[in-house]
Design a protein around this motif. Structure first.
Motif, PDB file in Angstrom:
ATOM      1  N   GLU A   1       0.837  -1.210   0.000  1.00  0.00           N
ATOM      2  CA  GLU A   1       0.000   0.000   0.000  1.00  0.00           C
ATOM      3  C   GLU A   1       0.870   1.257   0.000  1.00  0.00           C
ATOM      4  O   GLU A   1       0.602   2.216  -0.734  1.00  0.00           O
ATOM      5  N   THR A   2       1.945   1.240   0.799  1.00  0.00           N
ATOM      6  CA  THR A   2       2.851   2.391   0.853  1.00  0.00           C
ATOM      7  C   THR A   2       3.564   2.576  -0.477  1.00  0.00           C
ATOM      8  O   THR A   2       3.762   3.717  -0.945  1.00  0.00           O
TER       9      THR A   2
ATOM     10  N   TYR B   1       1.361   4.275  -2.891  1.00  0.00           N
ATOM     11  CA  TYR B   1       1.272   5.712  -2.596  1.00  0.00           C
ATOM     12  C   TYR B   1       2.499   6.452  -3.117  1.00  0.00           C
ATOM     13  O   TYR B   1       2.399   7.589  -3.611  1.00  0.00           O
TER      14      TYR B   1
ATOM     15  N   LEU C   1       2.184   6.813  -6.897  1.00  0.00           N
ATOM     16  CA  LEU C   1       1.203   7.866  -7.197  1.00  0.00           C
ATOM     17  C   LEU C   1       1.781   9.242  -6.896  1.00  0.00           C
ATOM     18  O   LEU C   1       1.516  10.217  -7.617  1.00  0.00           O
ATOM     19  N   ALA C   2       2.570   9.329  -5.818  1.00  0.00           N
ATOM     20  CA  ALA C   2       3.195  10.612  -5.492  1.00  0.00           C
ATOM     21  C   ALA C   2       4.160  11.026  -6.586  1.00  0.00           C
ATOM     22  O   ALA C   2       4.252  12.216  -6.950  1.00  0.00           O
TER      23      ALA C   2
ATOM     24  N   ILE D   1       3.320  11.100   3.066  1.00  0.00           N
ATOM     25  CA  ILE D   1       3.102   9.644   3.125  1.00  0.00           C
ATOM     26  C   ILE D   1       3.870   9.047   4.302  1.00  0.00           C
ATOM     27  O   ILE D   1       3.397   8.136   4.983  1.00  0.00           O
TER      28      ILE D   1
END
Length: 677
Positions: free
Chosen positions: A4-5, A8, A11-12, A54
């Motif tokens: 999940e991280t 992220y 996406l960042a 994040i």
């Protein structure tokens, strides 16, 4: 890192690229090198900020190696030197500490022990006590969570403490004893133990018990003697065999003069004995004269006199003499206490002598007492004269302070016959028993004590106390409770101890194997313990006339000094306060005795058993070649590799903030330089 991280972060990156492209690519037909640099800097800035939001956690893995400890516990007691093993002990310690292979595999740490454990590699072999069990107890706290095989370099002879052979179990480490000393059993006679009280009363006899032990295979004869000065005060011929190798002697010695008397008990050595130091023991006894002589003065015949005499003399150290008011005048100085039973005008001369001598007294007032005379001659209290009598029962005052008074069921005792009327005291008074009539307290003393000008007095306002003793016997089937109550009252009134601002606590003699501690209390003028004073003690050796001065150290509720370093001799001392002119002196004797010199051999059995119980191995000092090899090849002592995994939040990574600041600053500078802002 979690999936999940990771999503992220991707996406960042896309978001940061989109924002940077929108600012520097959108509506531009072509990209210059400068715009591409601006796009890259803006991408890094936005991406770094999003990463901080994040805040992913980074895993850091470190590897470390932990070597086991090798503990060297070295016996520092004087028995090692006495057995001529001090050089061997030092040589072995140096050999182990300098061994390269051992240093590669172990962290070597050295301790010495005598009466307590010390983290040191300095050995003097001068300590007078050995407590091996305590050394293991201390080591168990230090090496509780580690692998720490222990080399015990000792003769195994322990002078006090629990049996280390079995009480080492709190120390969960393999123990490798290196045995110092001779293992050959020699013929030996010794005084194993000698028991005697510290004090004896004058003109009495004091008991002595001694245990004699023989190690040998043949029958032998010896003589046991006790010497006081140059005089043999006791002797007995002793026979030993291999089977009958111990004797217990019990005998009595006379106490003829007051003071400290030193004795030497000697078991005459055999011709082939190697160790003769354990054939003698010094001991001492302090003879004290505590026989209290009490005068019971009365000019009337009354059953109270016999009851009081019996009650007081139930303690063998007290004697009572019943005298009239004339007989006592020539012998008043022989008595520590005078009991005045129902005084009258014939006591006039006696009161004058008592006042001049400042003697303690106990006055018993009854119906035959001349109150007019008593009120006139006595300066501490007056009794109202009504000419009437009354029967008063007793009620215990539980707040009485000078000494502890047990409730012996006073309320069940018959009433005492007394003069009716109130009593007025001119000095502070402490009431033991209050008067009651039909269960109603009169709040007036029936029995009271007080102190004035260094003198103690007691007064009982009633006669027929013999009935109390009889009732106490009916209640308890014994006179003990009542006699004990009277004994405490007599002990208090017979003592003339006055308050002192400097009090010392010491004994008249010390055995050579015990600590010589002298304690002192210092009070201010209100008799409150004073911690501000500096006390010093000056000690003089009577034999050598050598004088030494030591400071007393404040220790909570007292001052104290340890004089254990002084050699055996007779001493006199003075403790003095530095800020005030107050001092006190005394004398004491240190008896010659070194318990460490009582051993002839190493205690091989205990050390071997210790090694076996702890899963170690024992070695003799002249055969330690395989000791190092055993330690190096033992798989239990392998080096441990530890893997440490740390999870670090990215927000704690300060370099990311530097990157953000650097990118923003560089972008601003380039834009300013190129005239874009």
């Amino acid at each position: 890192m979690q999936t999940e991280t990771l999503v992220y972060i991707i996406l960042a990156g896309i978001t940061a690229l989109f924002i940077a492209g929108f600012q520097y690519k959108f509506n531009k037909k072509s990209m210059s090198k400068l715009n591409m640099l601006f796009l890259f800097l803006r991408f890094l800035t936005v991406f770094s900020v999003l990463l901080l939001l994040i805040n992913p956690k980074l895993e850091q893995i470190t590897l470390s190696t932990i070597k086991p400890n090798l503990v060297l516990a070295v016996d520092n007691s004087s028995s090692i030197k006495y057995l001529n093993q001090d050089a061997n002990s030092k040589s072995l310690v140096e050999k182990l500490k300098n061994n390269k292979d051992l240093n590669t595999k172990f962290n070597i740490e050295t301790y010495t022990f005598g009466d307590r454990l010390k983290a040191s590699d300095s050995t003097t072999f001068a300590e007078n006590q050995t407590n091996i069990e305590d050394a293991f107890s201390q080591l168990s706290q230090i090496y509780k969570q580690s692998i720490s095989p222990t080399i015990l370099i000792s003769d195994g002879n322990q002078t006090y403490g629990n049996n280390y052979e079995f009480d080492y179990t709190s120390y969960k480490q393999p123990i490798y004893p290196v045995i110092l000393g001779d293992t050959i059993k020699h013929t030996d006679l010794k005084i194993q133990q000698l028991n005697v009280n510290k004090y004896a009363y004058l003109k009495n006899q004091f008991p002595v018990e001694t245990i004699l032990v023989y190690n040998g295979s043949t029958s032998v004869n010896s003589r046991f003697v006790v010497i006081n000065g140059n005089t043999v005060v006791y002797s007995e011929t002793i026979n030993f065999t291999k089977q009958n190798n111990s004797k217990v002697l019990n005998f009595n010695l006379p106490a003829n003069t007051v003071g400290v008397h030193a004795y030497k008990a000697l078991l005459e050595p055999l011709g082939n004995e190697k160790n003769t130091i354990n054939n003698f023991k010094n001991f001492a006894i302090e003879v004290i004269d505590q026989k209290t002589k009490i005068a019971l003065v009365s000019d009337v015949i009354h059953p109270d006199l016999g009851a009081i005499k019996k009650s007081i003399e139930s303690n063998e150290q007290r004697s009572v003499f019943i005298l009239n008011s004339n007989e006592i005048l020539n012998q008043i100085k022989d008595f520590q206490l005078v009991i005045l039973y129902q005084p009258n005008n014939k006591f006039n001369k006696l009161y004058e002598v008592l006042n001049s001598e400042n003697k303690n007294k106990f006055t018993i007032i009854g119906t035959k007492t001349d109150l007019n005379f008593l009120n006139k001659i006595n300066k501490t209290f007056t009794h109202e004269i009504t000419g009437q009598t009354e029967n008063y029962q007793a009620e215990l005052n539980k707040n009485y302070a000078p000494f502890i008074v047990d409730d012996i069921d006073f309320e069940s005792f018959p009433p005492l016959n007394s003069n009716y009327g109130t009593t007025s005291f001119t000095v502070p008074v402490e009431t033991i028993l209050d008067k009651t009539i039909h269960g109603i307290s009169k709040k007036e003393p029936l029995l009271a004590t007080f102190e004035t000008v260094g003198r103690r007095e007691a007064v009982l306002f009633g006669e027929n106390i013999w009935q109390w003793r009889a009732q106490s016997y009916l209640n308890n089937k014994s006179f003990h409770a009542f006699d004990n109550f009277i004994g405490k009252l007599i002990q208090y009134t017979a003592s003339n101890k006055q308050k002192s601002r400097l009090n010392l606590e010491y004994v008249s003699f010390y055995n050579g194997n015990t600590n010589v501690i002298i304690k002192a209390e210092f009070f201010d003028k209100n008799y409150v313990f004073d911690t501000r004073e500096t006390l010093n003690i000056t000690v003089k050796n009577k034999d050598s006339n050598e004088t030494k001065k030591f400071p007393l150290i404040l220790n909570n509720t007292n001052y104290q000094v340890d004089l254990s370093s002084l050699p055996a001799s007779d001493y006199e001392f003075t403790v003095s306060a530095s800020k005030e002119n107050i001092s006190k002196s005394g004398n004491f004797k240190i008896l010659e005795y070194n318990v460490e010199q009582q051993f002839l051999n190493a205690d091989v059995t205990k050390l071997e058993q210790l090694a076996s119980n702890s899963q170690g191995k024992s070695f003799f000092i002249n055969n330690t070649e395989t000791l190092v090899e055993s330690l190096l090849n033992d798989s239990r002592f392998a080096t441990i590799q530890k893997r440490h995994k740390n999870s670090l939040p990215l927000i704690d990574w300060k370099y990311l903030l530097i990157i953000i600041a650097l990118c923003l600053s560089l972008e601003w500078f380039l834009r300013k330089y190129n005239g874009l802002i």
